[in-house]
Design a protein around this motif. Structure first.
Motif, PDB file in Angstrom:
ATOM      1  N   SER A  77       0.834  -1.203   0.000  1.00  0.00           N
ATOM      2  CA  SER A  77       0.000   0.000   0.000  1.00  0.00           C
ATOM      3  C   SER A  77       0.866   1.250   0.000  1.00  0.00           C
ATOM      4  O   SER A  77       2.088   1.178   0.188  1.00  0.00           O
ATOM      5  CB  SER A  77      -0.883   0.013   1.251  1.00  0.00           C
ATOM      6  OG  SER A  77      -0.064   0.228   2.386  1.00  0.00           O
ATOM      7  N   GLY A  78       0.210   2.391  -0.142  1.00  0.00           N
ATOM      8  CA  GLY A  78       0.915   3.667  -0.117  1.00  0.00           C
ATOM      9  C   GLY A  78       1.506   3.957   1.259  1.00  0.00           C
ATOM     10  O   GLY A  78       2.644   4.410   1.391  1.00  0.00           O
ATOM     11  N   ALA A  79       0.726   3.679   2.303  1.00  0.00           N
ATOM     12  CA  ALA A  79       1.218   3.929   3.662  1.00  0.00           C
ATOM     13  C   ALA A  79       2.455   3.077   3.940  1.00  0.00           C
ATOM     14  O   ALA A  79       3.441   3.548   4.510  1.00  0.00           O
ATOM     15  CB  ALA A  79       0.120   3.616   4.674  1.00  0.00           C
TER      16      ALA A  79
ATOM     17  N   ASN B 248       5.447   4.517   2.248  1.00  0.00           N
ATOM     18  CA  ASN B 248       5.978   5.684   2.960  1.00  0.00           C
ATOM     19  C   ASN B 248       6.713   5.282   4.236  1.00  0.00           C
ATOM     20  O   ASN B 248       7.777   5.821   4.544  1.00  0.00           O
ATOM     21  CB  ASN B 248       4.846   6.672   3.279  1.00  0.00           C
ATOM     22  CG  ASN B 248       4.401   7.433   2.037  1.00  0.00           C
ATOM     23  OD1 ASN B 248       5.172   7.588   1.086  1.00  0.00           O
ATOM     24  ND2 ASN B 248       3.171   7.907   2.032  1.00  0.00           N
TER      25      ASN B 248
ATOM     26  N   PHE C   4      -1.203  14.276   3.283  1.00  0.00           N
ATOM     27  CA  PHE C   4      -1.703  12.956   3.689  1.00  0.00           C
ATOM     28  C   PHE C   4      -0.672  11.927   3.260  1.00  0.00           C
ATOM     29  O   PHE C   4      -0.284  11.879   2.093  1.00  0.00           O
ATOM     30  CB  PHE C   4      -3.060  12.641   3.032  1.00  0.00           C
ATOM     31  CG  PHE C   4      -3.631  11.328   3.511  1.00  0.00           C
ATOM     32  CD1 PHE C   4      -4.449  11.277   4.634  1.00  0.00           C
ATOM     33  CD2 PHE C   4      -3.331  10.140   2.863  1.00  0.00           C
ATOM     34  CE1 PHE C   4      -4.955  10.064   5.098  1.00  0.00           C
ATOM     35  CE2 PHE C   4      -3.839   8.925   3.318  1.00  0.00           C
ATOM     36  CZ  PHE C   4      -4.656   8.888   4.434  1.00  0.00           C
ATOM     37  N   HIS C   5      -0.231  11.100   4.227  1.00  0.00           N
ATOM     38  CA  HIS C   5       0.779  10.087   3.875  1.00  0.00           C
ATOM     39  C   HIS C   5       0.383   8.677   4.293  1.00  0.00           C
ATOM     40  O   HIS C   5       1.169   7.747   4.102  1.00  0.00           O
ATOM     41  CB  HIS C   5       2.131  10.470   4.484  1.00  0.00           C
ATOM     42  CG  HIS C   5       2.649  11.778   3.949  1.00  0.00           C
ATOM     43  ND1 HIS C   5       2.996  11.941   2.622  1.00  0.00           N
ATOM     44  CD2 HIS C   5       2.821  12.988   4.538  1.00  0.00           C
ATOM     45  CE1 HIS C   5       3.390  13.195   2.427  1.00  0.00           C
ATOM     46  NE2 HIS C   5       3.282  13.848   3.562  1.00  0.00           N
ATOM     47  N   GLY C   6      -0.801   8.501   4.886  1.00  0.00           N
ATOM     48  CA  GLY C   6      -1.234   7.153   5.246  1.00  0.00           C
ATOM     49  C   GLY C   6      -1.772   7.123   6.660  1.00  0.00           C
ATOM     50  O   GLY C   6      -1.811   8.143   7.353  1.00  0.00           O
TER      51      GLY C   6
ATOM     52  N   GLU D   4       3.941  15.469  -0.930  1.00  0.00           N
ATOM     53  CA  GLU D   4       3.232  15.139  -2.175  1.00  0.00           C
ATOM     54  C   GLU D   4       3.481  16.299  -3.141  1.00  0.00           C
ATOM     55  O   GLU D   4       3.275  17.459  -2.751  1.00  0.00           O
ATOM     56  CB  GLU D   4       1.728  15.060  -1.925  1.00  0.00           C
ATOM     57  CG  GLU D   4       1.277  14.082  -0.888  1.00  0.00           C
ATOM     58  CD  GLU D   4      -0.080  14.497  -0.305  1.00  0.00           C
ATOM     59  OE1 GLU D   4      -1.106  14.230  -0.932  1.00  0.00           O
ATOM     60  OE2 GLU D   4      -0.099  15.095   0.783  1.00  0.00           O
TER      61      GLU D   4
ATOM     62  N   GLU E  80      -5.292  14.727  -0.739  1.00  0.00           N
ATOM     63  CA  GLU E  80      -6.358  14.699   0.284  1.00  0.00           C
ATOM     64  C   GLU E  80      -6.543  16.081   0.903  1.00  0.00           C
ATOM     65  O   GLU E  80      -7.615  16.410   1.393  1.00  0.00           O
ATOM     66  CB  GLU E  80      -6.024  13.699   1.398  1.00  0.00           C
ATOM     67  CG  GLU E  80      -5.728  12.280   0.938  1.00  0.00           C
ATOM     68  CD  GLU E  80      -6.901  11.599   0.288  1.00  0.00           C
ATOM     69  OE1 GLU E  80      -7.975  11.592   0.883  1.00  0.00           O
ATOM     70  OE2 GLU E  80      -6.730  11.078  -0.826  1.00  0.00           O
TER      71      GLU E  80
ATOM     72  N   ASP F  98       6.190  11.721  -2.227  1.00  0.00           N
ATOM     73  CA  ASP F  98       5.075  10.784  -2.079  1.00  0.00           C
ATOM     74  C   ASP F  98       4.219  10.907  -3.347  1.00  0.00           C
ATOM     75  O   ASP F  98       3.395  11.820  -3.478  1.00  0.00           O
ATOM     76  CB  ASP F  98       4.271  11.135  -0.820  1.00  0.00           C
ATOM     77  CG  ASP F  98       3.047  10.236  -0.642  1.00  0.00           C
ATOM     78  OD1 ASP F  98       2.659   9.543  -1.599  1.00  0.00           O
ATOM     79  OD2 ASP F  98       2.468  10.244   0.467  1.00  0.00           O
TER      80      ASP F  98
ATOM     81  N   VAL G 150       2.137   8.643  -4.388  1.00  0.00           N
ATOM     82  CA  VAL G 150       1.062   7.642  -4.318  1.00  0.00           C
ATOM     83  C   VAL G 150      -0.142   8.095  -5.148  1.00  0.00           C
ATOM     84  O   VAL G 150      -0.736   7.310  -5.880  1.00  0.00           O
ATOM     85  CB  VAL G 150       0.685   7.373  -2.838  1.00  0.00           C
ATOM     86  CG1 VAL G 150      -0.604   6.576  -2.726  1.00  0.00           C
ATOM     87  CG2 VAL G 150       1.831   6.644  -2.131  1.00  0.00           C
ATOM     88  N   GLN G 151      -0.471   9.375  -5.051  1.00  0.00           N
ATOM     89  CA  GLN G 151      -1.642   9.877  -5.785  1.00  0.00           C
ATOM     90  C   GLN G 151      -1.247  10.584  -7.085  1.00  0.00           C
ATOM     91  O   GLN G 151      -1.989  10.580  -8.057  1.00  0.00           O
ATOM     92  CB  GLN G 151      -2.424  10.840  -4.885  1.00  0.00           C
ATOM     93  CG  GLN G 151      -3.803  11.118  -5.390  1.00  0.00           C
ATOM     94  CD  GLN G 151      -4.724  11.761  -4.361  1.00  0.00           C
ATOM     95  OE1 GLN G 151      -5.534  12.582  -4.706  1.00  0.00           O
ATOM     96  NE2 GLN G 151      -4.633  11.385  -3.111  1.00  0.00           N
TER      97      GLN G 151
ATOM     98  N   ALA H 243       1.845   3.863  -5.278  1.00  0.00           N
ATOM     99  CA  ALA H 243       0.776   2.872  -5.036  1.00  0.00           C
ATOM    100  C   ALA H 243      -0.344   3.228  -6.027  1.00  0.00           C
ATOM    101  O   ALA H 243      -0.034   3.583  -7.169  1.00  0.00           O
ATOM    102  CB  ALA H 243       0.301   2.878  -3.595  1.00  0.00           C
ATOM    103  N   LYS H 244      -1.580   3.195  -5.585  1.00  0.00           N
ATOM    104  CA  LYS H 244      -2.749   3.582  -6.398  1.00  0.00           C
ATOM    105  C   LYS H 244      -2.603   3.297  -7.905  1.00  0.00           C
ATOM    106  O   LYS H 244      -2.758   2.168  -8.346  1.00  0.00           O
ATOM    107  CB  LYS H 244      -3.064   5.060  -6.175  1.00  0.00           C
ATOM    108  CG  LYS H 244      -3.539   5.398  -4.754  1.00  0.00           C
ATOM    109  CD  LYS H 244      -4.121   6.788  -4.693  1.00  0.00           C
ATOM    110  CE  LYS H 244      -4.337   7.314  -3.300  1.00  0.00           C
ATOM    111  NZ  LYS H 244      -5.627   7.041  -2.730  1.00  0.00           N
TER     112      LYS H 244
HETATM  113  N1  PMP Z   1      -0.004   9.032   0.252  1.00  0.00           N
HETATM  114  C1  PMP Z   1      -0.886   9.709  -0.482  1.00  0.00           C
HETATM  115  C2  PMP Z   1      -0.447  10.960  -1.170  1.00  0.00           C
HETATM  116  C3  PMP Z   1      -2.204   9.272  -0.613  1.00  0.00           C
HETATM  117  O1  PMP Z   1      -3.073   9.982  -1.334  1.00  0.00           O
HETATM  118  C4  PMP Z   1      -2.580   8.086   0.039  1.00  0.00           C
HETATM  119  C5  PMP Z   1      -3.997   7.546  -0.073  1.00  0.00           C
HETATM  120  N2  PMP Z   1      -4.981   8.469  -0.189  1.00  0.00           N
HETATM  121  C6  PMP Z   1      -1.615   7.399   0.788  1.00  0.00           C
HETATM  122  C7  PMP Z   1      -0.346   7.889   0.874  1.00  0.00           C
HETATM  123  C8  PMP Z   1      -1.961   6.107   1.502  1.00  0.00           C
HETATM  124  O2  PMP Z   1      -2.132   5.094   0.562  1.00  0.00           O
HETATM  125  P1  PMP Z   1      -2.815   3.708   0.989  1.00  0.00           P
HETATM  126  O3  PMP Z   1      -4.265   3.999   1.243  1.00  0.00           O
HETATM  127  O4  PMP Z   1      -2.587   2.811  -0.187  1.00  0.00           O
HETATM  128  O5  PMP Z   1      -2.099   3.251   2.209  1.00  0.00           O
END
Ligand code: PMP
Length: 425
Positions: A96-98, A101, A130-132, A206, A211, A239, A241-242, A267-268
């Motif tokens: 996952s993204g979290a 990170n 937002f990082h998780g 990011e 978020e 980051d 992820v998004q 991720a994502k």
């Molecule tokens: N970082 C960012 C920039 C995100 O937007 C998100 C999810 N919204 C995450 C980390 C966390 O990702 P995950 O839900 O896959 O853990």
């Protein structure tokens, strides 16, 4: 239903999807303007992803990190080709993204210890970020709403959350975005100098704060920050992820700012629909991990990594990042026209197909129109459009559709949004 589920869950049971459209259990179709939290970049059920997943799901699902498998090796090769850093790079897979990170922060601390003999315990992030939702990533997340009732998340040692360039709501007035970028970049210097011991391991950000309400930092911001970080020996973790995989009109969001990060988390959009996260790092940094320092059972999962290989192929062949840039501009132009006529729309901002429309009930005071934003989401759903609502103030409409959305679908969305915003106003 678990209490940890989002409190604004929509009354829609989705059973099918194709491209930018999903269908519910009653057969009603929706144009998906939010892509499952900005994740399904190549569109729902893309045939190439289906082909790759189907091929591997009937052969082998999982091997662990003790053995090699073909899709994860191919994916690693593809990722190092596109990661936005020069020189030798390495990647690590997780779920996952979290988790990506968390791993990146562990890596940064190990690198600090190895490269300068100090643990790099201090880690910096941005307000509205937002990082998780794990302990350290939630602590670094610059929004109290994710820490409510969980005070342990705001007292983690070494975490510093720095004011961010949310220029629309900045209490300081700037004559242009460059001034705003400079001011907030120097906040990073200020915090390092006056709030830390000087042992900063990393700064995580990011490229566009998703978020937080699709906050796009000014063009000069990350360049100045990177220089400050270099001066203090701290790593820059982007980051992505998004913002990754074409969402902002480039492969990675940070490429819009002409800056090279040291570490990238993903991720994502990487799989556009299956669980997978990844860390990419300059080899010099990645080599700080000794075998066994870090791992993840499902990390190099065969089916998820096969999906990601297919996603990269689709993004390349269909040039979806370029399409996101062109269609993003088109979408924003339409939204700005709506803004001219409707004072409920306070700000329209974004990069590529990562667009935020911040609603305000009083343009002068910029009063967040939270109830109105939720009502817009509901009325849009009734009209057959799924849209996100969020942001630091809860009043930003988030438009992050699959990147293969068509111009016709965007036109339909603009017409519906115009009507709904008028009704709600
Ligand atoms: N970082 C960012 C920039 C995100 O937007 C998100 C999810 N919204 C995450 C980390 C966390 O990702 P995950 O839900 O896959 O853990």
């Amino acid at each position: 239903m678990f209490p940890c589920m989002p409190k604004h869950r929509q009354p829609v049971v989705i059973v099918e999807g194709s491209g930018a459209v999903v269908r519910d259990v009653e057969g009603k179709e929706y144009i998906d303007l939010f892509a499952g939290y900005a994740a399904v970049n190549v569109g729902h059920v893309h045939r190439e992803v289906v082909k790759a997943v189907t091929y591997w799901v009937s052969r082998i699902h999982h091997t662990s990190y003790d053995y090699y498998n073909i899709p994860s090796a191919v994916l690693a090769e593809e990722l190092v080709k596109i990661l936005p850093m020069r020189g030798e790079k390495k990647v690590f897979f997780c779920v996952s993204g979290a988790e990506a990170n968390e791993g990146a922060l562990k890596l940064a601390r190990k690198y600090a210890l190895k490269s300068r003999g100090r643990p790099g315990l201090e880690v910096l992030s941005l307000r509205y970020s937002f990082h998780g939702r794990t302990h350290l990533t939630a602590a670094l997340t610059g929004q109290s709403k994710y820490k409510k009732g969980m005070a342990s998340l705001s007292v983690i040692p070494g975490v510093k959350v720095i004011p961010a360039p949310y220029c629309y709501r900045s209490p300081v007035h700037f004559s242009d975005p460059t001034e705003c970028g400079e001011f907030y970049a120097y906040m990073v210097e200020d915090v390092i100098r006056f709030e830390t011991s000087g042992d900063v391991g990393a700064f995580i950000a990011e490229p566009v704060l998703g978020e937080g309400g699709i906050i796009v930092p000014p063009k000069n911001y990350f360049r100045i920050v990177k220089k400050i970080l270099e001066d203090h020996g701290a790593l820059f973790i982007a980051d992505e992820v998004q913002t990754g995989f074409g969402r902002t009109g480039r492969w990675f969001g940070i490429e819009n700012f002409d800056v090279e990060p040291d570490v990238v988390t993903m991720a994502k959009g990487l799989t556009s629909g299956l669980p997978l996260g990844a860390i990419g790092a300059r080899a010099e940094v990645a080599n700080s991990f000794e075998p066994g320092d870090h791992s993840s059972t499902w990390g190099p999962n065969v089916v998820s990594t096969a999906a990601a290989v297919a996603v990269i192929k689709v993004l390349k062949e269909e040039k979806l990042h370029e399409r996101a840039r062109v269609l993003g501009e088109y979408f924003m132009k339409g939204l700005k026209e709506i803004q001219e006529e409707n004072p409920l729309v306070g700000d329209v901002r974004g990069l590529g197909l990562m667009i935020g429309v911040e609603l305000v009930s009083d343009v002068g005071r910029k009063t967040p129109a939270v109830k109105e934003a939720l009502e817009v989401r509901e009325r849009m759903r009734e009209k057959g459009f799924l849209i996100g609502v969020g942001g630091a103030y809860g009043s930003t409409l988030r438009i992050e559709p699959p990147l293969l959305i068509s111009k016709e679908q965007i036109d339909k969305a603009l017409t519906a949004l115009n009507e709904v915003l008028r009704e709600v106003r």
